[in-house]
Design a protein around this motif. Structure first.
Motif, mmCIF file in Angstrom:
data_model
loop_
_atom_site.group_PDB
_atom_site.id
_atom_site.type_symbol
_atom_site.label_atom_id
_atom_site.label_comp_id
_atom_site.label_asym_id
_atom_site.label_seq_id
_atom_site.Cartn_x
_atom_site.Cartn_y
_atom_site.Cartn_z
ATOM 1 N N ASP A 270 43.063 -1.945 42.143
ATOM 2 C CA ASP A 270 42.893 -1.536 40.740
ATOM 3 C C ASP A 270 44.213 -1.067 40.156
ATOM 4 O O ASP A 270 45.113 -0.672 40.892
ATOM 5 N N ARG A 271 44.276 -1.013 38.810
ATOM 6 C CA ARG A 271 45.259 -0.140 38.182
ATOM 7 C C ARG A 271 44.815 1.276 38.502
ATOM 8 O O ARG A 271 43.612 1.543 38.601
ATOM 9 N N LEU A 272 45.778 2.183 38.648
ATOM 10 C CA LEU A 272 45.416 3.569 38.958
ATOM 11 C C LEU A 272 44.924 4.225 37.661
ATOM 12 O O LEU A 272 45.668 4.906 36.965
ATOM 13 N N SER A 275 39.082 5.271 34.886
ATOM 14 C CA SER A 275 37.840 4.540 34.618
ATOM 15 C C SER A 275 37.397 3.715 35.832
ATOM 16 O O SER A 275 36.265 3.248 35.887
ATOM 17 N N LYS A 276 38.293 3.534 36.813
ATOM 18 C CA LYS A 276 38.013 2.594 37.910
ATOM 19 C C LYS A 276 37.190 3.197 39.052
ATOM 20 O O LYS A 276 36.779 2.491 39.963
ATOM 21 N N GLY A 277 37.007 4.513 39.050
ATOM 22 C CA GLY A 277 36.151 5.143 40.070
ATOM 23 C C GLY A 277 36.765 5.162 41.463
ATOM 24 O O GLY A 277 36.026 5.161 42.467
ATOM 25 N N GLN A 303 43.215 0.786 49.912
ATOM 26 C CA GLN A 303 43.203 0.926 48.448
ATOM 27 C C GLN A 303 44.591 0.579 47.926
ATOM 28 O O GLN A 303 45.566 1.251 48.232
ATOM 29 N N VAL A 304 44.652 -0.501 47.133
ATOM 30 C CA VAL A 304 45.911 -0.874 46.487
ATOM 31 C C VAL A 304 45.794 -0.443 45.027
ATOM 32 O O VAL A 304 44.919 -0.921 44.300
ATOM 33 N N ALA A 305 46.665 0.468 44.618
ATOM 34 C CA ALA A 305 46.568 1.020 43.262
ATOM 35 C C ALA A 305 47.890 0.810 42.549
ATOM 36 O O ALA A 305 48.908 1.386 42.929
ATOM 37 N N GLY A 347 51.882 -2.521 42.893
ATOM 38 C CA GLY A 347 51.232 -3.811 42.653
ATOM 39 C C GLY A 347 51.641 -4.768 43.757
ATOM 40 O O GLY A 347 52.700 -4.601 44.363
ATOM 41 N N LEU A 348 50.805 -5.757 44.033
ATOM 42 C CA LEU A 348 51.154 -6.751 45.050
ATOM 43 C C LEU A 348 51.457 -8.073 44.362
ATOM 44 O O LEU A 348 50.790 -8.413 43.375
ATOM 45 N N PRO A 349 52.412 -8.844 44.889
ATOM 46 C CA PRO A 349 52.588 -10.210 44.367
ATOM 47 C C PRO A 349 51.295 -10.996 44.610
ATOM 48 O O PRO A 349 50.546 -10.682 45.540
ATOM 49 N N GLU A 352 50.252 -12.136 48.115
ATOM 50 C CA GLU A 352 49.844 -10.999 48.963
ATOM 51 C C GLU A 352 48.442 -10.530 48.586
ATOM 52 O O GLU A 352 47.628 -10.208 49.450
ATOM 53 N N LEU A 353 48.207 -10.477 47.270
ATOM 54 C CA LEU A 353 46.908 -10.031 46.763
ATOM 55 C C LEU A 353 45.800 -10.926 47.335
ATOM 56 O O LEU A 353 44.772 -10.448 47.822
ATOM 57 N N VAL A 354 46.046 -12.235 47.312
ATOM 58 C CA VAL A 354 45.041 -13.182 47.805
ATOM 59 C C VAL A 354 44.801 -12.977 49.303
ATOM 60 O O VAL A 354 43.658 -12.998 49.774
ATOM 61 N N ASN A 373 36.352 -6.533 34.369
ATOM 62 C CA ASN A 373 36.875 -6.393 35.725
ATOM 63 C C ASN A 373 37.091 -7.761 36.361
ATOM 64 O O ASN A 373 36.174 -8.406 36.880
ATOM 65 N N LEU A 374 38.345 -8.169 36.305
ATOM 66 C CA LEU A 374 38.719 -9.484 36.820
ATOM 67 C C LEU A 374 38.909 -9.484 38.327
ATOM 68 O O LEU A 374 38.770 -10.526 38.977
ATOM 69 N N VAL A 375 39.192 -8.299 38.891
ATOM 70 C CA VAL A 375 39.371 -8.217 40.348
ATOM 71 C C VAL A 375 38.109 -8.729 41.047
ATOM 72 O O VAL A 375 38.185 -9.469 42.030
ATOM 73 N N LYS A 377 36.016 -10.962 40.048
ATOM 74 C CA LYS A 377 35.947 -12.432 39.970
ATOM 75 C C LYS A 377 37.012 -13.072 40.867
ATOM 76 O O LYS A 377 36.781 -14.115 41.479
ATOM 77 N N GLU A 378 38.189 -12.432 40.949
ATOM 78 C CA GLU A 378 39.265 -12.978 41.800
ATOM 79 C C GLU A 378 38.846 -12.964 43.276
ATOM 80 O O GLU A 378 39.103 -13.911 44.018
ATOM 81 N N TYR A 379 38.195 -11.879 43.691
ATOM 82 C CA TYR A 379 37.747 -11.783 45.087
ATOM 83 C C TYR A 379 36.787 -12.939 45.399
ATOM 84 O O TYR A 379 36.940 -13.648 46.393
HETATM 85 P P1 ADP Z 1 42.380 -4.002 33.861
HETATM 86 O O1 ADP Z 1 42.568 -5.057 32.797
HETATM 87 O O2 ADP Z 1 41.658 -2.797 33.375
HETATM 88 O O3 ADP Z 1 43.636 -3.634 34.570
HETATM 89 P P2 ADP Z 1 41.052 -6.074 35.492
HETATM 90 O O4 ADP Z 1 40.393 -5.968 36.827
HETATM 91 O O5 ADP Z 1 40.246 -6.791 34.485
HETATM 92 O O6 ADP Z 1 41.422 -4.595 35.018
HETATM 93 O O7 ADP Z 1 42.423 -6.843 35.618
HETATM 94 C C1 ADP Z 1 43.419 -6.362 36.465
HETATM 95 C C2 ADP Z 1 44.399 -7.472 36.810
HETATM 96 O O8 ADP Z 1 45.528 -6.864 37.420
HETATM 97 C C3 ADP Z 1 43.828 -8.470 37.802
HETATM 98 O O9 ADP Z 1 44.277 -9.768 37.486
HETATM 99 C C4 ADP Z 1 44.392 -8.013 39.158
HETATM 100 O O10 ADP Z 1 44.678 -9.065 40.040
HETATM 101 C C5 ADP Z 1 45.666 -7.310 38.752
HETATM 102 N N1 ADP Z 1 45.866 -6.139 39.631
HETATM 103 C C6 ADP Z 1 45.172 -4.987 39.627
HETATM 104 N N2 ADP Z 1 45.615 -4.161 40.597
HETATM 105 C C7 ADP Z 1 46.601 -4.815 41.219
HETATM 106 C C8 ADP Z 1 47.466 -4.504 42.300
HETATM 107 N N3 ADP Z 1 47.416 -3.319 42.918
HETATM 108 N N4 ADP Z 1 48.361 -5.438 42.678
HETATM 109 C C9 ADP Z 1 48.429 -6.617 42.038
HETATM 110 N N5 ADP Z 1 47.652 -6.965 41.020
HETATM 111 C C10 ADP Z 1 46.760 -6.082 40.602
#
Ligand code: ADP
Ligand code: F6P
Length: 460
Positions: A270-272, A275-277, A303-305, A347-349, A352-354, A373-375, A377-379
């Motif tokens: 998540d972004r830190l 709202s993300k809990g 937890q990656v923040a 943040g991860l490139p 790495e995230l995948v 919340n796109l994370v 859907k990405e998962y």
């Molecule tokens: P928000 O728009 O509130 O940040 P979303 O989940 O909709 O939340 O989108 C977040 C985007 O940022 C996603 O595409 C996700 O892959 C990326 N992201 C979030 N946290 C990280 C992280 N720690 N490292 C890399 N990418 C991240």
């Protein structure tokens, strides 16, 4: 997209960043679904994108990158404090996210919000040609539609809100509620992430602006404004490709070895943001460890923040709280060489995230409130072999589409712990059935479908 008319996108930030190349700097497109979906349309329609390029003071000169014309808008230090950190992120953001932190209604932030909105509206008016579609994005720019209509009644105007629109009773607290609703009603089309957002907005617009209408159309000042739900999504093919790439398999292997091959991996990304809990999630993990349902030998939580809005007080406080919780859990339950929680404040490139998504037996997406919340859907997009389990907050916009996830209420720590436990022990067949259904939902609506549907409605 059938239309040949031009598209002008207006958003708070431009989807670009400055990078060092050799001895000089150059612009580069930032990774992200929105720009991936819109760039080809902008390119073929000779379109433009207006927004802030970061920093304060004079804006960089307009530039063209991969066929798209970008026009940076300047923000002064004071505007950044009052418009961005203040009104956008300490008034609107908490108010629109169910007031999970108290919104601050400061009069001295309002006028900078108006001024900056006017600046964006003027930039759009100077760029758009007769008949163009100007697509305004998100909560920072809610006054732009009406301001632009004043300046340029000859263009079409669309607005999309990426975050939730709050319930009528909550929005009613806003001292400048009529101005915001009037601002939005300047658009021809107003899009929200979910039908709930549409319902909340329609109720508020009737009450605050006295407009009439139903079934997705409001009438105001002799015009019709269409209102609809358009759930945003991801570039499914890009995640699918990365998930299947041989380099990813090698990366995944390294990661699994480092985390402990016999341990089950639970992941949060998540972004830190409060709202993300993230704090509730950590408390649920502590609960699993306390009750013995998980041990550091059999389970690890990663937890990656990614740091976010660090100059805003509530975000700095959240970081302290999250780091205190991580320290407490590791101090209480860890053993030498065996930490139950791995916390990465960065943040991860994307590659790495995948590999993190692929390493995760259980993915925790547990916001108290989230536009989409796109994370999540990405998962799902990365789980090409139908393995893995998604634990999803019922308060994320994504819950409307990802119905086969394990739904939880993030305010209920015991329920959250039970949800994680159920995900860890889900029978293989049930897990695969759920993941197939989740993958169908994401395939059914990619970010390209989203852009097509929205623009189809806006241009019609
Ligand atoms: P928000 O728009 O509130 O940040 P979303 O989940 O909709 O939340 O989108 C977040 C985007 O940022 C996603 O595409 C996700 O892959 C990326 N992201 C979030 N946290 C990280 C992280 N720690 N490292 C890399 N990418 C991240
Ligand atoms: O989801 C809302 C949003 O504003 C996105 O548009 C943006 O990418 C993200 O949050 C990060 O916010 P900021 O631009 O404040 O860093």
């Amino acid at each position: 997209m059938a239309s040949r008319r031009r598209l002008v996108v207006v958003s708070n930030r431009l989807p670009v960043r400055r990078v060092r190349r050799g001895g000089s700097t150059a612009w580069e497109q930032s990774p992200g679904g929105l720009v991936t979906a819109l760039a080809p349309i902008l390119k073929s329609a000779r379109g433009a994108w207006i927004g802030w390029a970061g920093g304060s003071g004079r804006a960089p000169a307009p530039f063209t990158l991969e066929g798209v014309r970008y026009t940076p808008v300047s923000l002064s230090r004071g505007q950044l404090e009052d418009f961005y950190e203040g009104f956008s992120n300490r008034t609107l953001w908490p108010l629109y996210h169910d007031a999970v932190r108290a919104p601050e209604f400061r009069r001295r932030w309002w006028w900078p919000y108006v001024d900056v909105n006017r600046k964006y509206a003027e930039a759009a008016a100077a760029t758009a040609k007769r008949g163009d579609l100007v697509w305004v994005h998100d909560y920072h720019l809610q006054l732009v539609p009406a301001m632009l209509r004043e300046l340029r009644p000859d263009v079409r105007i669309a607005f999309f809100l990426h975050i939730p629109f709050p319930p009528d009773e909550l929005f009613a607290h806003m001292p400048w509620r009529s101005q915001i609703i009037e601002g939005l009603l300047g658009a021809d089309l107003i899009g929200f992430q979910t039908p709930t957002g549409v319902r909340h907005f329609m109720a508020t617009a009737r009450r605050v602006a006295g407009v009439h209408g139903s079934r997705g159309t409001l009438s105001t000042g002799g015009r019709h404004v269409r209102v609809g739900a358009y759930p945003i999504s991801i570039d499914l093919a890009a995640f699918d490709r990365l998930a299947r790439a041989p380099e990813t398999a090698a990366r995944l292997h390294r990661l699994r070895v480092r985390l402990g091959r016999d341990r089950r991996v639970i992941l949060g990304v998540d972004r830190l943001d409060y709202s993300k809990g993230i704090d509730a999630r950590l408390k649920a993990v502590a609960e699993l460890l306390t009750s013995g349902r998980a041990t550091p030998a059999d389970t690890v939580f990663v937890q990656v923040a990614v740091p976010s809005r660090e100059s805003v007080k509530e975000y700095a406080e959240l970081r302290e709280e999250v780091e205190r919780l991580v320290g407490r859990i590791n101090g209480e339950f860890g053993e030498p060489g065996l930490a139950p929680v791995h916390y990465l404040h960065r943040g991860l490139p994307q590659a790495e995230l995948v590999s993190h998504y692929l390493a995760a037996d259980v993915m925790l997406v547990t916001p108290f409130r989230d536009g989409m919340n796109l994370v999540a859907k990405e998962y799902v997009a990365c789980r090409t072999d139908d393995t893995g389990a998604l634990v999803l907050s019922e308060f994320a916009g994504a819950a409307h589409e990802l119905k086969a996830a394990l739904m939880v209420n993030p305010h209920d720590v015991d329920g959250l712990a039970a949800g994680i436990d159920a995900a860890l022990h889900m029978p293989h067949a049930e897990g695969a059935r759920r993941m197939r259904s989740l993958r169908r939902a994401v395939r059914h609506n990619t970010v390209f479908d989203w852009a097509d549907e929205y623009l189809g409605a806006a241009w019609s």
